[in-house]
Design a protein around this motif. Structure first.
Motif, PDB file in Angstrom:
ATOM      1  N   CYS A  25      44.573  48.319  38.185  1.00 16.70           N
ATOM      2  CA  CYS A  25      43.771  47.338  38.876  1.00 16.70           C
ATOM      3  C   CYS A  25      42.930  46.707  37.601  1.00 16.70           C
ATOM      4  O   CYS A  25      42.580  47.481  36.950  1.00 16.70           O
ATOM      5  CB  CYS A  25      42.727  48.045  39.977  1.00 16.70           C
ATOM      6  SG  CYS A  25      41.331  47.228  40.329  1.00 16.70           S
ATOM      7  N   CYS A  76      38.290  43.172  38.990  1.00 16.21           N
ATOM      8  CA  CYS A  76      37.865  41.744  38.885  1.00 16.21           C
ATOM      9  C   CYS A  76      36.163  41.657  38.989  1.00 16.21           C
ATOM     10  O   CYS A  76      35.723  42.423  39.524  1.00 16.21           O
ATOM     11  CB  CYS A  76      38.356  40.873  39.951  1.00 16.21           C
ATOM     12  SG  CYS A  76      40.345  40.780  39.961  1.00 16.21           S
ATOM     13  N   CYS A  89      39.712  41.378  46.628  1.00 15.30           N
ATOM     14  CA  CYS A  89      39.811  42.496  47.643  1.00 15.30           C
ATOM     15  C   CYS A  89      38.709  43.005  48.538  1.00 15.30           C
ATOM     16  O   CYS A  89      38.620  43.019  49.523  1.00 15.30           O
ATOM     17  CB  CYS A  89      40.478  43.755  46.995  1.00 15.30           C
ATOM     18  SG  CYS A  89      39.334  44.351  45.658  1.00 15.30           S
ATOM     19  N   CYS A 107      44.742  40.391  46.761  1.00 14.88           N
ATOM     20  CA  CYS A 107      44.553  40.503  45.541  1.00 14.88           C
ATOM     21  C   CYS A 107      45.732  39.675  44.817  1.00 14.88           C
ATOM     22  O   CYS A 107      46.770  39.577  44.966  1.00 14.88           O
ATOM     23  CB  CYS A 107      44.911  41.871  45.113  1.00 14.88           C
ATOM     24  SG  CYS A 107      45.124  42.179  43.224  1.00 14.88           S
TER      25      CYS A 107
HETATM   26  S1  SF4 Z   1      41.512  41.858  43.594  1.00 17.26           S
HETATM   27 FE1  SF4 Z   1      40.677  44.053  43.670  1.00 17.26          FE
HETATM   28  S2  SF4 Z   1      42.720  45.451  43.527  1.00 17.26           S
HETATM   29 FE2  SF4 Z   1      43.220  43.177  42.600  1.00 17.26          FE
HETATM   30  S3  SF4 Z   1      43.102  43.557  40.508  1.00 17.26           S
HETATM   31 FE3  SF4 Z   1      40.942  42.721  41.144  1.00 17.26          FE
HETATM   32  S4  SF4 Z   1      39.809  44.228  41.776  1.00 17.26           S
HETATM   33 FE4  SF4 Z   1      41.885  45.220  41.597  1.00 17.26          FE
END
Ligand code: SF4
Ligand code: SF4
Ligand code: SF4
Length: 273
Positions: free
Chosen positions: A71, A74, A79, A113
């Motif tokens: 992960c 972000c 998500c 995601c």
């Molecule tokens: S959107 Fe959420 S699950 Fe996907 S990489 Fe970013 S933090 Fe991780």
């Protein structure tokens, strides 16, 4: 405490320098040991990238390089935005965590995601979403993520996001990874993409395979996934929506799931996420 938008002053980050990774998978094993994910028996549902409900980080081969996948935590996570019941949180220390007790199993997070990270416990009778949590509990105790501590080659390091960006710029400028001269691609992967990430990369091969936006290809902007069901992403999943919200069977399923989630909640070490 959850974070507001943008990286906070206390936001931590991982910098993975692909040019220093030898693919030994000590990081993968450290994650399994630390969180007892059960990865000793690989899931039959593991995707080609190696991630699964019981493997939260993996090593993929891109050209002649080993690249650690996990992960990306972000800065403004899709998500978190997509989850209709707020089961995902962006924490002030940079970690994006998942609270199983809140999850209704709609799996919108998996659709949202851009890096295709969250996986589902397909092997489990009571499945939940699984992904790297940046060793959130360890961070609270002042420890580093287990994977960064385990890497014998310094290929994946940990610090504040500001420190990691400074270190990355230093290596790019010197064209040196601290061990040898390197012909880096002149960019910090994750610095800005989809609003930026808390897991960033330096590399001498393109990392578009990880999900970073590819020039010339249409990608969903990171902020295009609001957390409501009228959004096009949600509308692409009418079957799921109908199953979860549109039928008595769905409601019964949710109740059963919440009971399962309550059991899971009891097992969670930290009740104060
Ligand atoms: S959107 Fe959420 S699950 Fe996907 S990489 Fe970013 S933090 Fe991780
Ligand atoms: S940060 Fe922690 S949870 Fe994430 S891959 Fe590394 S060891 Fe696993
Ligand atoms: S432990 Fe370090 S060198 Fe080994 S695979 Fe992981 S990141 Fe690469």
């Amino acid at each position: 405490m959850s974070a507001k938008h943008g990286p906070g002053a206390n936001a931590m980050a991982i910098l993975t320098d692909v040019t220093r990774c030898v693919g030994c998978e000590k990081c993968v094993m450290a994650c399994e040991r630390t969180w007892n994910t059960g990865d000793t028996i690989p899931s039959v549902h593991a995707a080609p990238d190696g991630l699964s409900g019981n493997r939260w980080t993996s090593i993929v081969k891109i050209k002649d390089r080993f690249v650690r996948k996990q992960c990306l935590h972000c800065v403004d996570p899709s998500c978190v935005a997509a989850c209709p019941v707020h089961a995902f949180y962006k924490m002030e220390n940079g970690a994006v965590i998942y609270k199983a007790g809140k999850c209704i199993g709609c799996r919108y997070c998996m659709i949202a995601c851009p890096y295709s990270i969250p996986r589902y416990d397909w092997d489990e009778p009571k499945p939940f979403v699984q992904k790297c949590k940046m060793c959130y509990e360890r961070l609270l105790e002042g420890q580093r993520p287990a994977c960064t501590q385990a890497c014998p080659y310094g290929a994946t390091i940990f610090g504040t996001r500001t420190e990691m960006i400074a270190e990355a710029h230093k290596r790019l400028k010197a064209r040196h990874n601290g061990v040898e001269a390197v012909s880096y691609i002149d960019k910090i992967w994750g610095l800005h993409e989809y609003g930026g990430t808390s897991v960033m990369y330096l590399s001498d091969v393109n990392l578009y395979e990880l999900g970073f936006p590819t020039p010339g290809k249409v990608s969903a902007p990171y902020d295009s996934i609001p957390g409501h069901y009228s959004h096009p992403v949600a509308l692409q999943t009418p079957f799921l929506a109908a199953t979860v919200f549109g039928s008595l069977a769905g409601i019964t399923w949710i109740i059963n799931r919440r009971m399962a989630a309550a059991e899971q909640k009891q097992k969670e070490k930290d009740q104060d996420y």
